[in-house]
Design a protein around this motif. Sequence first.
Motif, PDB file in Angstrom:
ATOM      1  N   GLN A  97      19.093  53.826  30.076  1.00  0.00           N
ATOM      2  CA  GLN A  97      18.336  53.788  31.329  1.00  0.00           C
ATOM      3  C   GLN A  97      17.157  54.762  31.287  1.00  0.00           C
ATOM      4  O   GLN A  97      16.023  54.404  31.624  1.00  0.00           O
ATOM      5  CB  GLN A  97      19.271  54.119  32.493  1.00  0.00           C
ATOM      6  N   ALA A  98      17.407  55.977  30.848  1.00  0.00           N
ATOM      7  CA  ALA A  98      16.333  56.976  30.749  1.00  0.00           C
ATOM      8  C   ALA A  98      15.300  56.557  29.712  1.00  0.00           C
ATOM      9  O   ALA A  98      14.099  56.757  29.907  1.00  0.00           O
ATOM     10  CB  ALA A  98      16.917  58.341  30.392  1.00  0.00           C
ATOM     11  N   ASP A 118      21.096  57.566  26.320  1.00  0.00           N
ATOM     12  CA  ASP A 118      20.947  57.034  27.684  1.00  0.00           C
ATOM     13  C   ASP A 118      19.871  55.945  27.692  1.00  0.00           C
ATOM     14  O   ASP A 118      18.669  56.229  27.684  1.00  0.00           O
ATOM     15  CB  ASP A 118      20.568  58.172  28.630  1.00  0.00           C
ATOM     16  N   PHE A 143      17.246  61.373  24.720  1.00  0.00           N
ATOM     17  CA  PHE A 143      18.054  61.195  25.932  1.00  0.00           C
ATOM     18  C   PHE A 143      19.538  60.994  25.618  1.00  0.00           C
ATOM     19  O   PHE A 143      20.296  60.511  26.470  1.00  0.00           O
ATOM     20  CB  PHE A 143      17.518  60.028  26.771  1.00  0.00           C
TER      21      PHE A 143
END
Length: 135
Positions: A63-64, A61, A58
């Motif tokens: 959050q992902a 990222d 990701f």
Amino acid sequence: MDGKSEIDELSYLSTQCHPEDVLLSSKLFFPDFVVVGEAVFLEAKYEDKVFDCWLKQFEGDLQATEKMINHTHLYDVFDGYSEDVDDKVFEQVAEVVALSWRLVLANNYPKKKFNVEVSSSDQDYGPVVSFYQVF
């Protein structure tokens, strides 16, 4: 009929459920967490190698990465019963799990904001509960 449900939940628990079953199942509703840097994960699903792999996938990222690692398929949790139970029951359990995770995350991490999601799309394998932080 006096308006009460025909199912008396406490009587059912008393006759059908062992206290150890209830204690173990409480981990679904009140899981342990692990904090890695700024990220929060379900302890039972966290592994360093998996985290590193998804974070790279990701492109950094968090959050992902949280959403991916923290997703929980209820069909997997109740693997021995997924064929015998109506999907509506799994959907209701998913909503209860999501509610309890919201409460536990807010209690444990009052300075962080989380999004707890329930999904049950055609692409999913039954109802899925996941959470991630809103940065």
